[in-house]
Write a protein that holds these residues in place. Structure first.
Motif, PDB file in Angstrom:
ATOM      1  N   GLU A  59       0.830  -1.216   0.000  1.00  0.00           N
ATOM      2  CA  GLU A  59       0.000   0.000   0.000  1.00  0.00           C
ATOM      3  C   GLU A  59       0.856   1.254   0.000  1.00  0.00           C
ATOM      4  O   GLU A  59       0.620   2.197  -0.760  1.00  0.00           O
ATOM      5  CB  GLU A  59      -0.894   0.012   1.250  1.00  0.00           C
ATOM      6  N   ILE A  60       1.884   1.232   0.866  1.00  0.00           N
ATOM      7  CA  ILE A  60       2.737   2.424   0.998  1.00  0.00           C
ATOM      8  C   ILE A  60       3.436   2.724  -0.328  1.00  0.00           C
ATOM      9  O   ILE A  60       3.602   3.880  -0.723  1.00  0.00           O
ATOM     10  CB  ILE A  60       3.779   2.216   2.130  1.00  0.00           C
ATOM     11  N   ARG A  61       3.795   1.650  -1.033  1.00  0.00           N
ATOM     12  CA  ARG A  61       4.471   1.805  -2.308  1.00  0.00           C
ATOM     13  C   ARG A  61       3.647   2.676  -3.266  1.00  0.00           C
ATOM     14  O   ARG A  61       4.180   3.428  -4.068  1.00  0.00           O
ATOM     15  CB  ARG A  61       4.706   0.420  -2.924  1.00  0.00           C
ATOM     16  N   LYS A  62       2.324   2.567  -3.130  1.00  0.00           N
ATOM     17  CA  LYS A  62       1.457   3.355  -4.007  1.00  0.00           C
ATOM     18  C   LYS A  62       1.394   4.807  -3.570  1.00  0.00           C
ATOM     19  O   LYS A  62       1.129   5.694  -4.360  1.00  0.00           O
ATOM     20  CB  LYS A  62       0.036   2.768  -3.999  1.00  0.00           C
ATOM     21  N   GLU A  63       1.623   5.033  -2.262  1.00  0.00           N
ATOM     22  CA  GLU A  63       1.448   6.374  -1.718  1.00  0.00           C
ATOM     23  C   GLU A  63       2.697   7.244  -1.858  1.00  0.00           C
ATOM     24  O   GLU A  63       2.602   8.450  -1.993  1.00  0.00           O
ATOM     25  CB  GLU A  63       1.062   6.297  -0.231  1.00  0.00           C
ATOM     26  N   VAL A  64       3.896   6.627  -1.765  1.00  0.00           N
ATOM     27  CA  VAL A  64       5.114   7.438  -1.830  1.00  0.00           C
ATOM     28  C   VAL A  64       5.892   7.132  -3.108  1.00  0.00           C
ATOM     29  O   VAL A  64       5.623   6.139  -3.787  1.00  0.00           O
ATOM     30  CB  VAL A  64       6.031   7.189  -0.606  1.00  0.00           C
ATOM     31  N   ASP A  65       6.883   7.976  -3.352  1.00  0.00           N
ATOM     32  CA  ASP A  65       7.636   7.887  -4.594  1.00  0.00           C
ATOM     33  C   ASP A  65       8.976   7.185  -4.405  1.00  0.00           C
ATOM     34  O   ASP A  65       9.849   7.276  -5.242  1.00  0.00           O
ATOM     35  CB  ASP A  65       7.866   9.325  -5.111  1.00  0.00           C
ATOM     36  N   HIS A  78      -1.660   9.401   8.600  1.00  0.00           N
ATOM     37  CA  HIS A  78      -3.082   9.523   8.288  1.00  0.00           C
ATOM     38  C   HIS A  78      -3.658   8.205   7.800  1.00  0.00           C
ATOM     39  O   HIS A  78      -4.793   7.871   8.081  1.00  0.00           O
ATOM     40  CB  HIS A  78      -3.293  10.602   7.209  1.00  0.00           C
ATOM     41  N   THR A  79      -2.861   7.493   7.050  1.00  0.00           N
ATOM     42  CA  THR A  79      -3.404   6.290   6.404  1.00  0.00           C
ATOM     43  C   THR A  79      -3.112   5.021   7.191  1.00  0.00           C
ATOM     44  O   THR A  79      -3.768   4.011   6.992  1.00  0.00           O
ATOM     45  CB  THR A  79      -2.822   6.141   4.988  1.00  0.00           C
ATOM     46  N   HIS A  80      -2.061   5.009   8.034  1.00  0.00           N
ATOM     47  CA  HIS A  80      -1.687   3.788   8.745  1.00  0.00           C
ATOM     48  C   HIS A  80      -1.529   4.039  10.226  1.00  0.00           C
ATOM     49  O   HIS A  80      -1.229   5.157  10.645  1.00  0.00           O
ATOM     50  CB  HIS A  80      -0.366   3.223   8.197  1.00  0.00           C
ATOM     51  N   ARG A 129       2.344  12.051   6.388  1.00  0.00           N
ATOM     52  CA  ARG A 129       1.361  11.526   5.436  1.00  0.00           C
ATOM     53  C   ARG A 129       0.947  10.112   5.811  1.00  0.00           C
ATOM     54  O   ARG A 129      -0.229   9.759   5.787  1.00  0.00           O
ATOM     55  CB  ARG A 129       1.941  11.534   4.030  1.00  0.00           C
ATOM     56  N   LEU A 130       1.966   9.316   6.167  1.00  0.00           N
ATOM     57  CA  LEU A 130       1.685   7.910   6.470  1.00  0.00           C
ATOM     58  C   LEU A 130       0.817   7.765   7.708  1.00  0.00           C
ATOM     59  O   LEU A 130       0.010   6.837   7.809  1.00  0.00           O
ATOM     60  CB  LEU A 130       2.990   7.123   6.663  1.00  0.00           C
TER      61      LEU A 130
END
Lengths: 331, 267, 266
Positions: free
Chosen positions: A268-274, A304-306, A301-302
């Motif tokens: 999931e994180i791979r999709k969120e960060v570059d 918020h989602t995790h 940022r993370l």
């Protein structure tokens, strides 16, 4: 004095295009249907006497081909190579007197003989004088607990003991250059440390040049100041490790811990960060380039989602640098 | 991508069969050379006595006998001693003992597949070549039946001997030495290298009391005799049957006694 | 760098002594293997003896002359057994890639590789062969002169080179093909045919066994110099040269394969 000089070294192999079937294999016997593969592509470097150089690259990068050319087993297609003060492939036997070679998993010692007997035979083969031989053995005794090994046949030794013995055997004739090919492969942590200490001590004492190929960055961190990286036959990097770390100075490793399946989270994180993301049993690691985005922003940022339970911040490791170079090259 | 996986397998299969063909080809050459040497040697030997039959065997009889003995030995060699020796030394034997099958049976049947390939690839071609070469000197009648029965029993006796010798490997680490001794004794005393008919009288009497002659000499003499005396056939097969039973029991007993050594020493 | 023969002999001696010592430490294996080897020789002799119980001579060759040939072949096949046994392992080293480890010593590669193994069992065969030759020699009433013995030694040594050459060449095929075991095994079986006089074969096979697979030089041609001194064919006198030439060629072939291999294998 420089110990190895390589200039525009290239090695190409002609590989037969194989045909299948009985008819095909008979065809192959007479076939002239070759394709050319470039295993080493225009490499240049100079190694000074007494340096330890980490020679790195993924499998099939051309490391062993280069080593074979340096040891005189293989003739270069083009380019110049001087090891010690000879051209290796023209003076293989003479060069052999000046170098030592160790393969991590292939013992060169006499399988059935006790180590001391192997040493005595090597003493004859390399024509080591009694004086030098005894001095070397005395030095070995100060470095490792060699006595229990000496009277043990090599085939009864553990892998670690065997590697240790092979390294001692390779340095016995006081060579100017020693090539170590993955010396710590398959060994446990304490044996790895022991072997690194030994190599370091031998290098310091005898000012021996060491060319070390390895996949274990622990070896590199413990022994090498300089590394050379090649991939697909081309040289990617040749400089100090410190320099390399400075090069990647803006990189930090952000490690976070969370509940649940870490691999799934990492996905999931791979999709969120570059950035490149990896996960082991405990941590998810994100290699952040601070020139692009600050670590704290990424963390924010993370959050918020995790549900992050723990975090760490580390400098980039040699391992990650090498991985990055394999993946992207040095710009 | 799945297709690639299967193609890899196909490729491996092709290479494997190719290797098999090459090795089979070289083996055929080797056998042909042997045939040639045996042919010329015995031709010269028989020429020196005026081409008369010796000890009841003509030149063709001897040729057929020796060549088929070699073909049969391909049949008989099951590498039992090697297999057992290696398994005992590596300790793998313990796993084999756990199988719900007697070890001697397991070993026999796991090798038995190659009887089929050996028969078609070695024995049958050799048989045909020899039959043609000797202009049909092999009698084709009821003797073929006796021969087949005899060979089946010979395989059993030979396997029992192998099994007994293999069991010795529990006591010694010398597989090579044990195996070569067995091979030499069996080949000589069974009449595989020189037909028993050529042995001097006393030696022949001694050898006929041993189990070895039942392996090669018995089936091959039955084959060469086109019009056999029933009493002789019965006697030969009877002696073979006796040895089948005796060697089987001896092998079982020896194995049982020796096995204690493995279970005591923990393999 | 030039190394003298003395240097190589000293190293070989040292490895040999150590190797024998370590083999002795597995005593039961050593004893049983030696007995096995002796059994092989006795069995070979017994079948020979049985055969000649039935026939006074073969193709004009008497029992003792055949015995001489037999002994000659045993002796001249000993060096290949004792000194070059490591050829049997060559293909395994080549496939596993372990062969490269032999390439980094400052001594001759072929020597270094072969020196690793000495098969002591072959010495039993040597003793047996010498015994057979001496026995046949006495029974044939051959003269015992220094010249004869000298001839015998020279011809035995050069004859032994033929089988060594055949085996080297067969072993070296593993640098090119995968199934080299069968090639080696096939060549190894030739040795069983070396003990027969070549005259028993038809002209075609005489040619083959003389020039293509030169097994007639292992015992037959060199023996003629001793056995039939009145009618020695040219090939007999040439056999020492042929032995040397074949050995040299096989050595070159072996080394060529080794160099080619180490240049490509990973």
């Amino acid at each position: 004095m420089s110990s190895i000089q390589i200039k525009n070294l290239t090695k190409q192999f002609k590989v037969l295009n194989r045909h299948e079937g009985l008819k095909g294999s008979i065809q192959d016997l007479f076939s002239r249907d070759y394709k050319t593969v470039t295993a080493v592509d225009n490499i240049s470097m100079t190694v000074e006497q007494g340096e330890i150089v980490g020679y790195l690259g993924p499998n099939g990068a051309g490391k062993s081909t280069t080593i074979k050319m340096m040891t005189g087993v293989l003739e270069p297609t083009s380019g110049e190579i001087i090891v010690g003060d000879v051209v290796p492939y023209r003076n293989r036997t003479k060069l052999a007197q000046e170098i030592g070679v160790v393969f991590g998993q292939r013992s060169q010692l006499w399988w059935a003989l006790p180590l001391i007997e192997s040493f005595r035979i090597l003493k004859d083969i390399y024509r080591i004088s009694d004086e030098n031989y005894n001095a070397m053995m005395d030095f070995y005794r100060t470095q490792v607990d060699i006595e229990p090994l000496l009277h043990k046949p090599v085939r009864q030794m553990s892998l670690g003991q065997r590697t240790l013995s092979d390294i001692l055997a390779a340095f016995l004739h006081d060579p100017k250059i020693v090539f170590l090919d993955e010396p710590t492969i398959g060994l446990d942590v304490s044996m790895k440390a022991k072997i690194r200490t030994l190599i370091h001590a031998l290098n310091q004492e005898k000012n021996t040049t060491v060319i070390l190929t390895t996949h274990d960055m622990g070896d590199v961190d413990a022994l090498c100041r300089r590394i050379v990286i090649i991939d697909k036959g081309k040289m990617l990097y040749d400089n100090d490790i410190a320099h390399l770390k400075g090069f990647f100075g803006s990189y930090r490793t952000l490690k976070v811990r969370m509940d649940g399946d870490l691999q799934a989270h990492a996905e999931e994180i791979r999709k969120e960060v570059d950035f490149s993301v990896s996960a082991d049993e405990e941590w998810i690691s994100i290699l952040v380039d601070e020139e692009k985005e600050k670590v704290l922003d990424v963390l924010g940022r993370l959050q918020h989602t995790h549900n992050i339970r723990d975090m760490q911040l580390e400098e980039i490791s040699t391992e990650e640098i090498i991985k990055k170079i394999y993946e992207e090259g040095v710009e | 991508m799945n297709l690639k996986k299967y193609l890899t397998l196909t490729r491996a299969g092709i290479i494997e069969s190719l290797q098999f063909r090459l090795s089979a080809f070289i083996m055929v050459i080797g056998n042909m050379l042997y045939l040639i040497v045996v042919y010329f040697l015995w031709k010269a030997i028989y020429a020196s006595v005026g081409n008369e039959p010796i000890n009841g065997m003509s030149f063709y009889d001897t040729l057929i006998y020796l060549v088929l003995a070699t073909a049969l030995s391909g049949f008989m060699e099951m590498y039992t001693v090697w297999e057992m020796g290696r398994n005992i030394q590596s300790g793998k034997i313990v796993l084999d003992l756990l199988r719900p099958m007697e070890y001697r049976k397991y070993l026999f049947w796991s090798y038995s597949g190659s009887f089929v390939t050996q028969f078609f690839f070695t024995f049958l071609p050799t048989f045909i070549v020899v039959a043609v070469l000797t202009h049909g000197a092999i009698p084709l009648g009821i003797n073929l039946l006796y021969f087949v029965i005899s060979v089946v029993m010979a395989v059993s006796i030979n396997y029992s001997i192998d099994f007994i010798v293999g069991t010795i490997c529990i006591y010694t680490e010398s597989i090579w030495g044990i195996n070569i001794m067995k091979q030499v004794v069996v080949m000589l005393l069974s009449g595989a290298t020189v037909p028993l008919a050529f042995f001097p009288e006393t030696l022949r009497k001694v050898v006929s009391c041993l189990p070895f002659q039942s392996i090669y000499n018995a089936p091959l003499t039955l084959l060469l005799n086109g019009d056999p005396d029933p009493a002789y056939v019965l006697q030969t097969l009877g002696i073979q049957l006796l040895w089948v039973v005796v060697m089987l029991l001896a092998g079982k007993l020896f194995w049982r006694v020796s096995l204690r050594r493995i279970t005591v020493n923990g393999g | 760098m030039h190394r003298s023969i003395g240097f190589y002999l000293r190293i070989y001696g040292k490895i040999l002594v150590q190797d024998i010592k370590s083999k002795m430490s597995y005593r039961s294996d050593f004893i049983i293997s030696t007995i096995g080897m002796i059994c092989t020789n006795i069995a070979g002799f017994v079948s020979f003896w049985i055969l000649f119980q039935n026939f006074p001579s073969v193709d004009g060759w008497s029992y003792y002359e055949m015995l001489f040939l037999y002994g000659f072949s045993l002796v001249s096949l000993t060096p290949v057994q004792c000194l070059f046994d490591n050829n049997w392992s060559l293909r395994i080293y080549v496939y596993s890639g372990d062969f490269i480890k032999y390439c980094f010593r400052p001594i001759n590669l072929f020597f270094y590789y072969q020196s690793e193994i000495f098969d002591i069992k072959g010495l039993g065969q040597l003793a047996f062969g010498i015994g057979t030759i001496v026995y046949a020699w006495a029974k044939l009433g051959l003269p015992v002169t220094v010249l004869m013995i000298l001839k015998m030694i020279v011809f035995l040594i050069t004859a032994s080179l033929i089988m060594i050459a055949l085996q080297n060449a067969a072993a070296a095929t593993c640098f090119w093909i995968q199934n080299s075991f069968y090639v080696l095994d096939l060549v190894f079986r030739f040795k069983d045919y070396a003990k027969y006089p070549i005259t028993i074969f038809s002209p075609v096979f005489r040619f083959i066994f003389t020039f293509l697979m030169p097994i007639a030089f292992i015992a037959y041609y060199p023996s003629l110099v001793i056995l039939r001194p009145d009618e020695i064919p040219l090939l007999s006198w040439l056999s020492p040269v042929i032995g040397l030439v074949f050995f040299f060629l096989s050595y070159k072939f072996w080394m060529y394969g080794a160099m080619k291999y180490s240049g490509t294998g990973s």
